[in-house]
Design a protein around this motif. Structure first.
Motif, PDB file in Angstrom:
ATOM      1  N   ARG B   4      20.115  16.898 -23.009  1.00 47.64           N
ATOM      2  CA  ARG B   4      19.729  17.843 -21.970  1.00 47.64           C
ATOM      3  C   ARG B   4      18.212  18.017 -21.953  1.00 47.64           C
ATOM      4  N   GLY B   6      16.403  20.447 -22.080  1.00 42.30           N
ATOM      5  CA  GLY B   6      15.844  21.430 -23.001  1.00 42.30           C
ATOM      6  C   GLY B   6      15.892  21.008 -24.466  1.00 42.30           C
ATOM      7  N   ASP B   7      16.519  19.856 -24.750  1.00 42.05           N
ATOM      8  CA  ASP B   7      16.644  19.416 -26.147  1.00 42.05           C
ATOM      9  C   ASP B   7      15.284  19.055 -26.732  1.00 42.05           C
ATOM     10  N   ARG B   8      15.166  19.290 -28.012  1.00 44.98           N
ATOM     11  CA  ARG B   8      13.972  18.836 -28.728  1.00 44.98           C
ATOM     12  C   ARG B   8      14.384  17.665 -29.627  1.00 44.98           C
ATOM     13  N   ARG B  53       7.791  19.692 -28.313  1.00 44.52           N
ATOM     14  CA  ARG B  53       8.062  19.818 -26.880  1.00 44.52           C
ATOM     15  C   ARG B  53       9.500  19.397 -26.558  1.00 44.52           C
ATOM     16  N   THR B  54      10.001  19.926 -25.467  1.00 49.83           N
ATOM     17  CA  THR B  54      11.343  19.569 -25.026  1.00 49.83           C
ATOM     18  C   THR B  54      11.288  18.213 -24.315  1.00 49.83           C
ATOM     19  N   VAL B  55      12.471  17.674 -24.074  1.00 50.75           N
ATOM     20  CA  VAL B  55      12.564  16.413 -23.345  1.00 50.75           C
ATOM     21  C   VAL B  55      11.920  16.558 -21.965  1.00 50.75           C
ATOM     22  N   GLU B  57       9.570  18.553 -21.090  1.00 54.78           N
ATOM     23  CA  GLU B  57       8.115  18.605 -21.252  1.00 54.78           C
ATOM     24  C   GLU B  57       7.540  17.208 -21.507  1.00 54.78           C
TER      25      GLU B  57
END
Lengths: 397, 88
Positions: B4, B6-8, B53-55, B57
């Motif tokens: 997703r 929002g995943d890091r 950062r998130t995916v 980002e």
């Protein structure tokens, strides 16, 4: 595990197979035979091994090759021979490679893989072992590999399992005699926590003399293809892409990578296009030459020519060309066919007439059938011979 | 489970990338798997996954447009299932 292609996003340039066909700046992986010495004399040995060659690379020279491979980011090598464990510096070379970000898989007949060696191997990271076995039963295996070879391989497998090595590989060259034993071989590997790997028999080295007798029949090729489909746990080293002409492509690259994405370094440092073509015509250079392996890989005339677009030759009009890519260069070469001819084991039978024309050392087009250039067989030793604990027995006076 | 936005994620420490014309080779020294990253932008995304950062980002950093993001997410999913990348 076949390399996986991350399917998305669409490629920026051209399809991956086309990229590989043009060659990369460094091989993806390579085979490095460490010695021609072997205590066995298998009847299909690709490198006609037996006697050590006095010109073999020294320990320091092997380290220098590893340094180069590290700079090139060649992530792993397949070490073989001969029997690589016969080199007194075998473990130092393996450890040096692993310490320099060059992962190692090595092939062994298992004779020298005792309890201590198994423990030492199990304690190392980034290492894989491949035990050669060409039959589930001793009679089938030993007919090719020599009396005692089955027992030696099984013992090594037990030592690896006992040492908790994990998923090592059991490597089988598929022949007319063992193709019916594939289920048993797979079960045998699994019972030792190992994975089965099967590869294609080539008419290379001593195999030139046994290929015709040992190669699977056309019916057996079909049987093998059907068996491989849906058995993704069985590794093939992308060896059987000529079978893809039966229909559905087998997993893997389905491409001859010789001089494009793979090559061979032999024990004396000679660089060949692939492990199956130890012959002057496929010799690109030597790692001892100025510029080392890197220059051979990037600038040799031979490798540059292998990266040129193919002329498809006799296969141009065949609807299966995209599937099999014309097959294996080495197999054609050593049975006396032209490189533009169909693969001698073409599953559509397109090489049958040509093979029928090969006779008494004269190839299909009237030229002599090439013989392997280097022969390191032990003189006077039968092929195959019973397992010896030393590669060469010198009788004391 | 799909990756997703929002995943890091972070590149597995046992993985090395080798730049190529088409993108990169990724090799996992631990599980001995080899992957081909077929697009330089995918390589740039993977390299910018720093665990902070998130995916999404990372997509911003590299400049991956909205329309291409779902294909990049599925590529990252493949890479995660072969342990090339993992949760930070």
């Amino acid at each position: 595990m076949p390399p996986e292609v991350v399917h998305q996003p669409p490629p920026a340039t051209r399809p991956l197979v086309d990229e590989f066909r043009l060659g990369l700046d460094a091989p993806i992986c390579l085979t490095w035979e460490l010695t021609y010495a072997c205590n066995l004399s298998c009847s299909h040995c690709l490198s006609s091994s037996g006697r050590r060659d006095p010109r073999e690379l020294t320990t320091e020279e092997c380290f220098a090759v590893v340094d180069e491979l590290q700079r090139l980011q060649v992530f792993y090598v397949n070490l073989g021979g001969g029997e690589p464990m016969l080199r007194p510096d075998f473990f130092p070379i393996v450890e040096y490679a692993i310490d320099h970000q060059v992962g190692v898989k090595f092939s062994t007949n298992g004779t020298y893989l005792d309890r201590d060696a198994a423990r030492r191997l199990a304690s190392m990271d980034y290492l894989d072992v491949q035990v050669s076995l060409d039959g589930a039963t001793a009679p089938v295996n030993d007919a090719v590999r020599g009396r005692g070879a089955h027992r030696a391989a099984l013992q090594a497998m037990e030592h690896l399992a006992d040492a908790g090595f994990g998923a090592f590989k059991v490597s089988v060259v598929v022949t007319r005699e063992n193709v019916d034993e594939l289920d048993e071989l797979r079960a045998l590997a699994e019972s030792h926590g190992a994975q089965l790997r099967v590869t294609r028999l080539r008419p290379s080295g001593r195999g030139a003399d046994t290929w015709d007798r040992l190669r699977p029949t056309q019916a057996q090729q079909r049987q093998l293809y059907d068996w491989l489909l849906g058995r993704d746990d069985v590794l093939t080293g992308d060896s059987f892409f000529h079978l893809s002409a039966f229909g559905q492509a087998l997993p893997g690259l389905n491409l001859c990578g010789a001089g494009r994405v793979v090559c061979l370094i032999d024990p004396v440092g000679d660089v060949y296009a692939c492990p199956f073509v130890i012959h002057d015509e496929f010799l690109a250079g030597n790692v001892r030459d100025p510029g080392g392996f890197t220059r051979v890989w990037r600038d040799s005339e031979l490798f540059e020519s292998l990266r040129e677009p193919d002329s498809e030759g006799a296969c141009t009009s065949c609807g299966s060309y995209d599937a099999c890519q014309g097959g294996c260069m080495a197999s054609k070469f050593f049975v006396g066919l032209d490189l533009s001819d169909p693969d001698p084991e073409c599953v559509l039978g397109n090489a049958e007439d040509l093979l029928g024309r090969v006779d008494a050392g004269v190839g299909a087009h009237g030229d002599p059938v090439p013989r392997p250039t280097a022969d390191h067989s032990r003189p006077g030793v039968p092929v195959p011979s019973p397992v010896a604990l030393r590669p060469t027995r010198r009788r004391s006076a | 489970m799909a990756v997703r936005p929002g995943d890091r994620l972070v590149l597995h420490p046992d993985v090395a990338l080798r730049p190529e014309r088409f993108g990169a080779l990724a090799y996992h020294f631990g599980n001995r798997r080899l992957s081909f990253l077929k697009h330089p932008d995918l390589v740039a995304v993977v390299e910018s996954l720093d665990g902070e950062r998130t995916v999404a980002e990372a997509f911003d950093v590299v400049g991956v447009e909205e329309a291409r993001r779902s294909s990049f997410l599925s590529a990252l999913e493949t890479l995660r299932s072969s342990e090339m990348v993992r949760a930070a």
